[in-house]
Design an enzyme around this catalytic site. Structure first.
Site, PDB file in Angstrom:
ATOM      1  CB  THR A   1      -1.084   2.463  -2.626  1.00  0.00           C
ATOM      2  OG1 THR A   1      -1.828   2.830  -1.475  1.00  0.00           O
ATOM      3  CG2 THR A   1      -1.503   1.087  -3.071  1.00  0.00           C
TER       4      THR A   1
ATOM      5  CD  GLU B   1      -7.291   6.961   5.171  1.00  0.00           C
ATOM      6  OE1 GLU B   1      -7.144   6.995   6.398  1.00  0.00           O
ATOM      7  OE2 GLU B   1      -7.556   7.964   4.478  1.00  0.00           O
TER       8      GLU B   1
ATOM      9  N   GLY C   1      -4.261   9.733  -5.520  1.00  0.00           N
ATOM     10  CA  GLY C   1      -5.286  10.750  -5.766  1.00  0.00           C
ATOM     11  C   GLY C   1      -4.642  12.111  -5.917  1.00  0.00           C
TER      12      GLY C   1
END
Lengths: 700, 689
Positions: free
Chosen positions: A162, A454, A201
């Site tokens: 992203t 997702e 993350g």
């Protein structure tokens, strides 16, 4: 002392009050269970062997002091990030040498108690590792294993997809990877701030390496977005590599334990071999080879979706257990003057709020298992595929396509359903649902990102709707379609089907009702689609016009799938002792779903207005039946108080004692003055306002 | 000029803003109730925005301890207004400030509305004066809280177990908590702040239980904030949201208070233990309506904040391409994105109309009641009329409170999802907004319980109508004949866009539901008592309340548009039509079942909703600018006025999390030992066999 004291309740000749009654009431409720709970657990887990394995893993988690969750709800972001890291370290030891199926089980169970740890480890093992395995060559995979990616030594991976200005649309990503033929390197670069990798993350604190999604540019030509391994930090001191900038994304709605960060690349050079080349290859001279079938690369995305459907069940069962146990011991309002207050589970409306959701949570499990099994079979087929097996390849591609759309709808509606379950069960626990110590708030905040990541649920639903219309178009041309939509073949029968006095408690009739609803919506949308194409629109434009229809089609089709899978699993796997209790749940689910969407069935003429009254009566009836067994149904989920982690939902029903104790353990009542008494509160309560000076000069 | 993803947004925002076809200020004035009101609102907003203590810039990173302290500082900063604000100003201030800081609003309101409201509403004028003298209104050496809920009992006043036993010898009440289940629980202000509380307890005189009444009980010694003898207080700790509010628990162990501390506007106890009950008990519950009415308004205010964020973001965010375009498509241009947000924008406008109407009725009714003496027989007729009105308002406000607070929760949630991943960032406010907000669906009457009680009220009103008796204006339509006769040929397009038809369609749907439920009720009471019959009809009662309330919102919206200036009327009408038609679309079962519409009509309505979405789409910046919120009140970089979302968001994240050290604070203690660990091999016993 006082005959009007509604707190006085007599059970078997003994007197109890509001505080002491709950565990006695819970024992009474538990005794109502008419089926063998253990057998129900086996059914849910898919057999005794799985149950025993789950229990072993649950015990390992629960007994590990590192996984003690007594303070969990009071940890601030900094504390929880550190604890999560410690837990990741511990869990990684299990990943090394255990069968894949056991690892999956462990992750899923951890996910019930601690979603942050689940994700933070998943960032490496699911996303980084999965990408290297799925899109790297066998040699590349071996290389990264040798670097420590397999057992997390001097290595931690993350997944840089992203960007700040771009979400899941891979085609829109702007980070570039330009091949420099002279040095045989790629130069990774972030062209402007909006192309900063965002939400990554593991990036803020942990990761040494990342898989980065960037546009492959060779000799000035853009080959689209591919994946590259880039080292982020020096291993020895965790300092940033030259050209890498990393920051912390900071506060999120939930999942504080995950160190999401942002990454910018300023002309970072990596060897050509760091491009993951299972599909697209670049050779030393800059020749680019593209894969024959792009669809095959999407297989790994399906894994995430399938596991989210299963997580929806796992998390859903925790909260429905809490709310139903609490409902069985909580009394509120009195329906008969002079009598004790009524248990809230006995209010018809409370039953309607919770019992269909209980049935929904069961249904999620059946469908998640079914799609999971289909997925595993397909992946095996894909792995076994011989390079020259054209027919085999076509079959696998068609299976993957179908899985892609089935899993899209299932991911969307099951993650939404779980969010709804957490939210509605919280409200069903009244004020105590709002307490931090009963877990709803944190779970909701942690959970709902599943509806976005997702693949945003709305986008997934629209894409599933598109696939449904495409299947209908294919059918009309006489082309083959997958199993999931095979009911569309009976288009003509479905168009005019009516209930015609058949029983609304016959599973076959209910499945047919949903096939009629879904089939007609899809076919009507397909008619409109073909008309729009006939008017000269291209496919994309026509699908945009039909957005609402696509959404509806996917929604109804997915509900049909859940209902059919529930009945079919009962049919094939349930033993006699649990068959009827399961049928009661499945019927409740199917009928309640009709009631919620009665317009569909009236519109298609399958039902008449008077049938809707019958449906409502039947929903009431099955609520009443299911109500008697709620403790059995929820005990069958087999969650210990550790996994429940909510004092009002504990097994023994002694809700007020546990809850009062928990609140006082976490907030010992020592000083009636707050920490800011001297600095803020006292000066406020004792303030003296200064009078405004009034100028005393007299006017002349 | 060429732009890229980073520089494009503010340019796009200016273009979008340029599409506005009406005078934004006119809509602002329409929403606020006139130019004069707008000026009041703006004055209050700037007094909030300019006060450094009220700055919310760093709020999203506060932990519980910080939030509690900061909230106390803000309560102190706002307290002077408690004395100087009129009722109207005070409501505006609370609602406007509550948009960005729900905790402070609640913590102040615990004292100002719940405590003071009880003293004023349930105390005699002399009692009220007495507590004012003690500092209650000025909040000096005094802070009040409201001890109603118990651990084992929520809003069912009759079930509360705390006792207030009259001791004639000492002329005192003894307040006591009989067991842990009767501990006062969730009491906002108790854990840290309060010196006094209004306690709900069972009045027991000479062994007889007179039901739950209100008593003022001192909790802490004023000079050092230590607990009074017999009072135990603890902290409730972590909640889903509203960390700034110090909710606590209270136990009373035979705490003695003077007889005069019982609030005696209605029931009275004399020094000889004679209990006088009021002529009309219902009036004591009138005070609960205030909370409901203001929650309807809060639903509007909070909704408008999050809709503004999501719609502004939708106008600058690009995602995916449709064929032929070089740039990705703006998400506001996707038909499904419009369908997700625009009906909710219309819903938000409708809430405001409903809120204003409820507030007006409430102020009129309360003024009338406070002017009456409940114990004066000469005022009996006026009292009865006031009671009827209060009852009706009680029922109407129940449904409105329930559906607007739910509506607002849905709006926050849907807007968050519509912002994709950035909606999940703490700095765009959705997470905290949701966690803080949703308690509104539970407190002061759980929404489900309120709906069921409203459904009961609707059936009772229908029975009145059937018996030829008088009912209030908002329910009279149930007695009318439907003007819609569906012959199966379908409804023309013009009809489906006509306010009269749409209102009538909803009234017909609502009327049929209420009357059918009433029929069933009359059938059931032949064999059951009314309570049992109503229990049987739970699902139906809920549906009645839901459809009636939607009908009410739709008709109030159209009624208010009639008063709007001409230049904004067409735009408001589009919103109202969108709201009404989308509401039908969401509930097609009812309209098909009642034969109000045909399947063909439903298809037509689907396309009308699409058309109206397209028509409203170009005006979204104007329609949200009209809410008049500065970036301070938005407090979300992706929703900022100038549309420069990525720059502001990136800056905010980095301000709050300066990137100084690539190693986490626990690098040495945890991360390094993990990455560099050497596992000890299991020793293998070397002995040969």
């Amino acid at each position: 002392m006082n005959p009007n004291n509604t707190g006085t309740i007599e059970i078997n000749g003994k007197e109890y009050n509001t505080f002491t009654e709950p565990p006695v009431a819970m024992a009474q409720e538990r005794a109502k269970t008419s089926f063998p709970v253990r057998e129900m657990t086996y059914f849910l887990d898919g057999g005794e062997k799985n149950t025993l394995k789950n229990e072993q893993i649950m015990e390992e988690i629960e007994r590990d002091p590192l996984f003690n969750n007594d303070n969990y709800y009071d940890l601030n972001k900094e504390q929880i990030r550190e604890l999560t890291m410690e837990r990741v370290a511990k869990l990684s030891l299990f990943v090394r040498d255990q069968p894949e199926d056991d690892i999956k089980k462990r992750f899923a169970l951890i996910g019930i108690a601690d979603m942050g740890t689940y994700t933070r480890l998943g960032v490496h093992y699911g996303l980084f590792f999965g990408a290297v395995r799925g899109t790297g060559t066998a040699e590349q995979f071996g290389h990264w294993i040798s670097k420590g990616a397999g057992d997390l030594r001097k290595f931690y991976g993350c997944f840089s997809m992203t960007e700040l200005g771009h979400g899941s649309n891979l085609a829109g990503l702007e980070t570039t990877a330009i091949y420099d033929e002279e040095t045989d390197e790629f130069i990774i670069n972030t062209p402007h701030i909006a192309a900063t990798k965002w939400w990554i993350g593991g990036a803020a604190h942990t990761a040494t390496h990342t898989v980065v999604f960037a546009r492959l540019i060779v000799k000035g030509k853009d080959y689209g977005v591919k994946t590259f391994v880039v080292q982020l930090r020096n291993i020895n001191d965790h300092s940033l590599k030259v050209g890498i900038s990393i920051g912390d994304i900071g506060k999120k709605m939930g999942r504080d334990g995950i160190d999401n960060g942002w990454i910018q690349f300023t002309n970072v050079r990596i060897p050509r071999q760091n491009l993951l080349m299972k599909y697209t290859k670049v050779d030393r001279e800059g020749n680019v080879t593209q894969p024959p079938l792009a669809q095959l690369t999407y297989g790994s995305l399906i894994t995430g979706r399938v596991s989210m459907a299963s997580d929806s069940h796992q998390v859903g069962k925790r909260f429905i257990t809490i709310a139903l146990r609490y409902a069985c011991i909580r009394r509120q309002f009195s329906t008969t003057p002079g009598q004790p207050e009524t248990k809230i589970i006995d209010y018809p409306y409370h039953q309607r709020r919770l019992l269909p959701l209980l049935a929904y949570v069961y249904a999620l499990k059946m469908t998640a298992d079914e799609v999971g099994a289909l997925f595993s079979r397909t992946m095996l087929k894909m792995d076994d595929l011989k390079p020259d097996d054209k027919a085999g390849l076509n079959e696998v591609v068609s299976d993957v396509k179908e899985l892609f759309s089935v899993s899209a709808g299932l991911k969307a509606f099951s993650t939404w359903a779980c969010a709804d379950v957490i939210d509605k069960t919280r409200q069903a626990c009244g004020g105590h649902g709002y307490s931090g110590y009963n877990g709803f708030g944190q779970a909701y905040a942690d959970w709902v990102v599943q509806c976005t990541w997702e693949g945003d649920n709305n986008i997934l639903t629209l894409s599933a709707g598109r696939a449904l219309i495409q299947s209908a178009v294919a059918l009309r041309k006489g082309e083959p379609v997958g199993n999931a939509v095979s009911y569309l073949k009976r288009y003509k029968d479905l168009a005019n089907a009516k209930l015609n006095g058949r029983s609304l408690t016959d599973p076959k009739v209910l499945v047919e009702a949903w096939e009629v609803a879904a089939g007609n919506i899809i076919n009507r949308a397909t008619d409109q689609y073909e008309k729009l194409i006939g008017e000269g629109l291209n496919a994309d434009q026509a699908f945009e016009v039909l957005s609402q229809q696509r959404f509806q089609a996917a929604k109804v089709h997915t509900r049909r799938h859940l209902i059919a899978a529930f009945f079919s699993r009962i049919d094939t796997e349930a033993g006699e002792a649990i068959k009827q209790p399961l049928l009661n749940l499945a019927l409740l689910f199917a009928l309640w779903s009709i009631e919620e969407d009665s317009g569909l069935f009236l519109r298609e003429g399958f039902l008449e207005p008077k049938d809707i009254d019958t449906v409502t009566e039947l929903v009431n009836k099955y609520c009443t039946t299911v109500r008697e067994e709620v403790i059995g149904y929820t005990d069958a989920f087999n969650l210990s108080d550790y996994f429940i982690n909510a004092p009002i939902g504990c097994y023994d029903g002694d809700a007020y004692r546990h809850y009062f104790q928990k609140v006082n353990e976490q907030n010992p009542a020592r000083d009636p003055r707050p920490p800011y008494y001297a600095s803020t509160l006292k000066p406020f309560l004792f303030r003296e306002e200064e009078d405004d000076d009034i100028c005393e000069l007299d006017e002349e | 000029m060429t732009t890229n993803t980073f520089t494009d947004p503010p340019v796009e925002m200016a273009k979008e803003r340029g599409k506005t076809q009406f005078t934004v200020r006119d809509v602002t004035n329409f929403l606020n109730g006139g130019e004069e009101e707008t000026q009041i609102v703006e004055k209050i907003m700037s007094s909030i925005e300019r006060d450094p203590v009220l700055s919310v810039t760093a709020d999203y990173d506060c932990n519980l301890q910080q939030a509690r302290k900061q909230t106390m500082e803000r309560v102190a900063a706002l307290s002077p207004y408690l004395v100087t604000d009129t009722e109207k100003l005070s409501l505006w201030r609370a609602q406007l400030h509550g948009m960005v800081d729900m905790s402070t609003r609640t913590r102040l309101s615990i004292h100002n509305n719940l405590f003071i409201g009880s003293i004023r509403g349930s105390g005699t004028p002399e009692q009220f004066k007495y507590w004012v003298k003690k500092g209650a209104v000025a909040v000096k050496q005094f802070y009040g809280c409201f001890a109603m809920t118990e651990l084992g009992h929520g809003s069912n006043l009759k079930g509360l177990e705390t006792t207030a036993t009259y001791d004639q010898d000492s002329d005192q009440f003894i307040i006591n908590t009989p067991h842990i289940g009767a501990t006062k629980w969730w009491i906002g202000g108790a854990a840290h702040t309060s010196t006094h509380c209004v306690c709900f307890a069972k009045l027991i005189v000479h062994g007889k239980d007179y039901g739950t009444r209100n008593f003022v009980v001192p909790l802490r010694n004023v000079h050092d904030h230590s607990l009074k003898v017999g009072v135990s207080i603890g902290d409730i700790g972590k909640k889903m949201g509203r960390d700034g509010v110090d909710n606590g628990w209270i136990q009373f162990t035979n705490v003695r208070i003077p007889r005069q501390n019982m609030l005696m506007r209605y029931a009275k106890v004399s020094d000889t233990g004679v209990v006088t009950k009021p002529a009309l008990d219902q009036l004591t519950y009138g005070a609960l309506i205030r909370g409901r009415v203001s929650m309807i308004a809060d639903s509007f205010h909070v909704s408008k904040r999050f809709l503004t964020i999501a719609l502004r973001y939708a106008c600058v965010r690009r995602q995916f391409g449709t064929s032929g375009d070089t740039k990705e498509t703006k998400i506001i241009d996707y038909p499904y994105h419009q369908r997700r947000l625009l009906p909710l924008l219309a819903y938000c406008y409708a809430m405001k109309m409903g809120a204003d109407e409820a507030q007006k009725t409430w102020i009129e009714t309360t003024d009338r009641i406070l002017a009456l003496n409940p114990n004066d027989p000469a005022q009996k007729n006026d009292l009865e009329k006031a009671v009827t009105d209060t009852k009706e308002l009680f029922a109407a406000s129940a449904g409105m409170k329930a559906f607007t607070t739910w509506g607002c929760a849905k709006i926050i949630d849907e807007c968050r999802q519509a912002c994709g991943g950035h909606g999940y960032s703490g700095y765009n406010g959705f997470g905290q907004g949701y966690a803080d907000w949703v308690v509104q669906c539970t407190w002061e009457g759980d929404n489900n319980v309120l709906c069921l009680s409203m459904g009961r009220g609707l059936v009772q009103s229908a029975l009145q109508i059937l018996a030829g008796k008088h009912v209030g204006a908002s329910i009279q339509y149930v007695g009318d004949k439907s003007k819609i006769s569906q012959n199966g040929q379908g409804t023309p397009r013009e009809q489906l866009l006509s306010p009269e038809f749409l209102v009538e369609a909803f009234r017909t749907a609502s009327r049929n539901n209420i009357l059918r439920t009433t029929d069933k009720y009359q059938e059931l009471v032949k064999t059951l008592n009314p309570d049992q019959a109503f229990e049987e009809l739970s699902q139906q009662r809920f549906q009645c309340a839901r459809i009636h309330t939607r009908q009410h919102l739709i008709s109030s919206f159209y009624a208010r548009i009639a008063t709007a200036k001409d230049d904004i009327k067409p735009h408001l009408l589009k919103l109202a039509n969108l709201f009404a038609l989308w509401s039908i679309e969401e509930d097609t079962g009812i309209f098909l079942r009642e034969n109000i519409l045909t399947p063909g009509d439903i298809d037509l309505i689907n396309s009308l909703v699409d058309e109206l979405c397209v028509a409203v789409r170009d005006q979204v910046i104007g329609l949200t600018d009209a809410f008049g919120l500065s970036d301070f009140f938005i407090n979300a970089p992706i929703g900022s006025y100038d549309g420069n979302v990525y720059e502001k968001y990136f800056a905010k994240v980095n301000q709050q999390n300066p990137a100084t050290n690539p190693r986490p604070p626990y690098y040495e203690s945890t991360l390094k030992p993990f990455l560099f660990r050497e596992e000890e091999d299991d020793e293998i016993c070397d002995l040969d066999e």
